[in-house]
Design a protein around this motif. Structure first.
Motif, mmCIF file in Angstrom:
data_model
loop_
_atom_site.group_PDB
_atom_site.id
_atom_site.type_symbol
_atom_site.label_atom_id
_atom_site.label_comp_id
_atom_site.label_asym_id
_atom_site.label_seq_id
_atom_site.Cartn_x
_atom_site.Cartn_y
_atom_site.Cartn_z
ATOM 1 N N GLY A 1 28.941 44.068 50.798
ATOM 2 C CA GLY A 1 30.148 44.453 51.513
ATOM 3 C C GLY A 1 30.849 43.390 52.314
ATOM 4 O O GLY A 1 31.793 43.706 53.032
ATOM 5 N N ASN A 2 30.452 42.127 52.254
ATOM 6 C CA ASN A 2 31.092 41.130 53.119
ATOM 7 C C ASN A 2 31.839 40.057 52.337
ATOM 8 O O ASN A 2 32.229 39.044 52.900
ATOM 9 N N ALA A 3 32.046 40.244 51.024
ATOM 10 C CA ALA A 3 32.749 39.237 50.222
ATOM 11 C C ALA A 3 34.251 39.315 50.468
ATOM 12 O O ALA A 3 34.796 40.348 50.844
ATOM 13 N N SER A 4 34.928 38.181 50.235
ATOM 14 C CA SER A 4 36.371 38.122 50.455
ATOM 15 C C SER A 4 37.172 38.302 49.169
ATOM 16 O O SER A 4 38.382 38.527 49.221
ATOM 17 N N GLY A 5 36.527 38.187 48.016
ATOM 18 C CA GLY A 5 37.265 38.342 46.769
ATOM 19 C C GLY A 5 36.414 38.047 45.557
ATOM 20 O O GLY A 5 35.226 37.722 45.655
ATOM 21 N N ILE A 6 37.037 38.168 44.390
ATOM 22 C CA ILE A 6 36.368 37.901 43.119
ATOM 23 C C ILE A 6 37.211 36.917 42.324
ATOM 24 O O ILE A 6 38.427 37.107 42.170
ATOM 25 N N VAL A 7 36.562 35.866 41.836
ATOM 26 C CA VAL A 7 37.235 34.841 41.046
ATOM 27 C C VAL A 7 36.717 34.899 39.618
ATOM 28 O O VAL A 7 35.523 35.099 39.385
ATOM 29 N N LEU A 8 37.623 34.732 38.659
ATOM 30 C CA LEU A 8 37.234 34.696 37.250
ATOM 31 C C LEU A 8 37.202 33.259 36.759
ATOM 32 O O LEU A 8 38.182 32.520 36.903
ATOM 33 N N ASP A 9 36.067 32.851 36.210
ATOM 34 C CA ASP A 9 35.965 31.549 35.569
ATOM 35 C C ASP A 9 36.140 31.741 34.062
ATOM 36 O O ASP A 9 35.498 32.604 33.457
ATOM 37 N N TYR A 10 37.000 30.917 33.473
ATOM 38 C CA TYR A 10 37.261 30.979 32.034
ATOM 39 C C TYR A 10 36.594 29.775 31.383
ATOM 40 O O TYR A 10 36.922 28.630 31.700
ATOM 41 N N VAL A 11 35.651 30.010 30.470
ATOM 42 C CA VAL A 11 34.802 28.945 29.930
ATOM 43 C C VAL A 11 34.852 28.959 28.404
ATOM 44 O O VAL A 11 34.864 30.028 27.782
ATOM 45 N N THR A 12 34.865 27.782 27.789
ATOM 46 C CA THR A 12 34.810 27.660 26.331
ATOM 47 C C THR A 12 33.409 27.255 25.898
ATOM 48 O O THR A 12 32.574 26.868 26.718
ATOM 49 N N ILE A 13 33.139 27.306 24.593
ATOM 50 C CA ILE A 13 31.809 27.106 24.036
ATOM 51 C C ILE A 13 31.204 25.759 24.409
ATOM 52 O O ILE A 13 29.983 25.629 24.497
ATOM 53 N N GLU A 14 32.031 24.760 24.678
ATOM 54 C CA GLU A 14 31.510 23.437 25.051
ATOM 55 C C GLU A 14 30.682 23.499 26.331
ATOM 56 O O GLU A 14 29.841 22.631 26.569
ATOM 57 N N ASN A 15 30.924 24.525 27.132
ATOM 58 C CA ASN A 15 30.201 24.679 28.399
ATOM 59 C C ASN A 15 29.341 25.941 28.428
ATOM 60 O O ASN A 15 28.935 26.393 29.493
ATOM 61 N N ILE A 16 29.092 26.515 27.249
ATOM 62 C CA ILE A 16 28.279 27.724 27.139
ATOM 63 C C ILE A 16 26.993 27.386 26.397
ATOM 64 O O ILE A 16 27.034 26.840 25.286
ATOM 65 N N PHE A 17 25.839 27.723 27.005
ATOM 66 C CA PHE A 17 24.547 27.413 26.403
ATOM 67 C C PHE A 17 23.681 28.680 26.408
ATOM 68 O O PHE A 17 22.985 28.960 27.385
#
Length: 477
Positions: free
Chosen positions: A137-153
């Motif tokens: 209950g104390n978070a200020s927001g939600i951020v979405l990270d957009y990632v491509t396969i080069e950075n997905i393992f």
């Protein structure tokens, strides 16, 4: 980014991922997407005396294919509808804050180019206790990270569904590069933990570093225990079997099996352009014709149409024009043939692209429901719909655990894709309106179909019969 070094580092940490050879295929797909393929668009040729460097002209069809698939799958007409008003407003706000309407289309393009992308919701300003457990209950927001396969393992998967995964990104602090790694893994109890690690990244070499020593990462805990048995990331890929390695859970580029055709398109187009370069009209003149007359040259020496022979020859005319016939019709046919094959190989069916001599245009007619393109679109929408629904459910869950938003996490979520290219929605709307006026179609059925509402919501939104009667009486008075 040195994927082999990252794979080796994950191995040292006790994780195994997909082989480095697959990322080599990704690099090749990326080079076609960028339109500059080594040893193809830049090549050498021997002219009889010397080896000269050449640049091959390109239509950039790999990029065009990805743009078109992105526009078909995710555009401004796609609607994400949640059953509850509060839930709808919350998800809409988070997506708007993260520029989702723009980024979603961009990620569909990158998915078509590289095969796989990911959406990673990340809570901002959330406190963690000493045990790494989330303080709700104390978070200020939600951020979405957009990632491509080069950075997905991917680290673990079942039937193509990735259950554990590592994500990386390069950050620069005070002139130094660092590799930030986030590992989503399951703990013994079946709930997820998220490891945060950072490494020095110098000359593609990775060395351990403490989070506290890097600016901006001082307050990021090494481990976060989410307390949830559901993953906090979404994987999205094309619904095409991975024939590079069918055992892997990752997708392939839309043109992965059409590289030869992409080469054929550019070879044909390069020949087409060179046809005009080499077919330019020339006038060959003997040196005697270039002599000065009354102090002035016989012809303008800056005019590129004239070419002075190296020495005077005894035979032939003093001035001899050379006018080569251009084979434009043959080249147009050759390029169109290659585009037809490419269109078919990449799921559009034949004749989707048309080369008119100056540009590549796409079909604008309504697509038949039994066409190859219709079936391919519906096939890709299966995975995309699952990804968007899962993303919404993660946002709802984080809204409750991190922001005390009081949201209903199991609300019905529907995705209304843009089928305007497949069906004439204007004609369908007019037909349904006529059925409504004729009493054949119920008003709530009309709302369900055209306002993307469930039956209860549609009926609740309709005016009550007594209200309609009152309005009619007021009009009569």
């Amino acid at each position: 980014m040195n994927n082999s070094a990252i794979i080796q580092k994950l191995k040292q940490l006790g994780y195994s991922t997909i082989p480095d050879a697959f990322y080599s295929s990704v690099d090749m797909w990326k080079s076609w997407y960028q339109g500059d393929v080594k040893n193809f668009h830049n090549y050498r040729i021997r002219n009889g005396e010397n080896v000269v460097k050449c640049k091959r002209y390109s239509l950039g069809m790999a990029k065009k294919l990805c743009e078109d698939w992105a526009n078909l799958l995710m555009n401004e007409k796609v609607k994400i509808t949640l059953e509850g008003t509060k839930e709808q407003e919350f998800v809409d706000r988070i997506l708007t804050e993260n520029n989702f309407e723009v980024k979603a289309n961009e990620m569909q393009e990158m998915k078509s180019a590289l095969g796989t992308v990911a959406y990673i919701p990340r809570v901002v300003g959330q406190e963690i206790n000493d045990n790494g457990e989330v303080i709700q209950g104390n978070a200020s927001g939600i951020v979405l990270d957009y990632v491509t396969i080069e950075n997905i393992f991917p680290l673990a998967w079942t039937n193509g569904f990735i259950t554990e995964c590592a994500f990386t990104s390069i950050v620069t602090r005070n002139g130094h590069d660092y590799l930030y790694m986030q590992i989503h893994r399951k703990e013994d109890g079946g709930t997820y933990a998220i490891e945060n690690r950072i490494f020095k990244y110098d000359n593609e070499q990775i060395a351990d570093e403490d989070l506290a020593n890097v600016s901006g990462f001082e307050n990021i805990p090494p481990v976060v225990h989410t307390g949830s048995d559901k993953r906090q990331f979404v994987i999205d890929r094309l619904n095409i079997a991975n024939n590079i390695n069918y055992l892997l859970p990752t997708g392939i580029a839309v043109y992965a099996n059409a590289i030869d055709v992409l080469q054929g398109v550019d070879i044909a187009y390069d020949s087409y352009v060179n046809e005009f370069k080499l077919g330019k009209k020339r006038i060959m003149v003997k040196p005697s014709a270039a002599t000065f007359l009354d102090g002035e040259p016989v012809f303008d020496p800056s005019d590129t149409a004239f070419y002075v022979l190296p020495e005077d020859v005894s035979d032939g005319a003093v001035i001899m024009p050379i006018d080569m016939t251009l084979r434009t019709a043959e080249h147009n046919t050759g390029i169109q043939d290659q585009l037809n094959i490419l269109s078919s190989k990449c799921g559009f069916g034949e004749t989707y692209y048309r080369f008119d001599g100056s540009s590549v245009a796409t079909a604008t007619q309504v697509v038949s429901e039994n066409s190859t393109m219709f079936r391919t679109i519906k096939k890709h929408e299966i995975i995309l719909e699952q990804a968007l629904v899962e993303l919404c459910r993660i946002l709802l869950r984080l809204g409750n655990t991190a922001m005390n938003a009081g949201l209903k996490e199991d609300v019905e979520i529907s995705i209304d894709f843009d089928d305007s290219i497949i069906e004439d929605k204007s004609a369908d709307f007019t037909r349904d309106l006529q059925l409504l006026n004729a009493g054949i179609l119920n008003d709530w059925e009309f709302r369900m179909r055209w306002m993307n509402e469930d039956e209860a919501t549609a009926k609740a939104a309709l005016p009550k019969m007594q209200d309609m009667t009152t309005e009619q009486e007021e009009e009569i008075e």
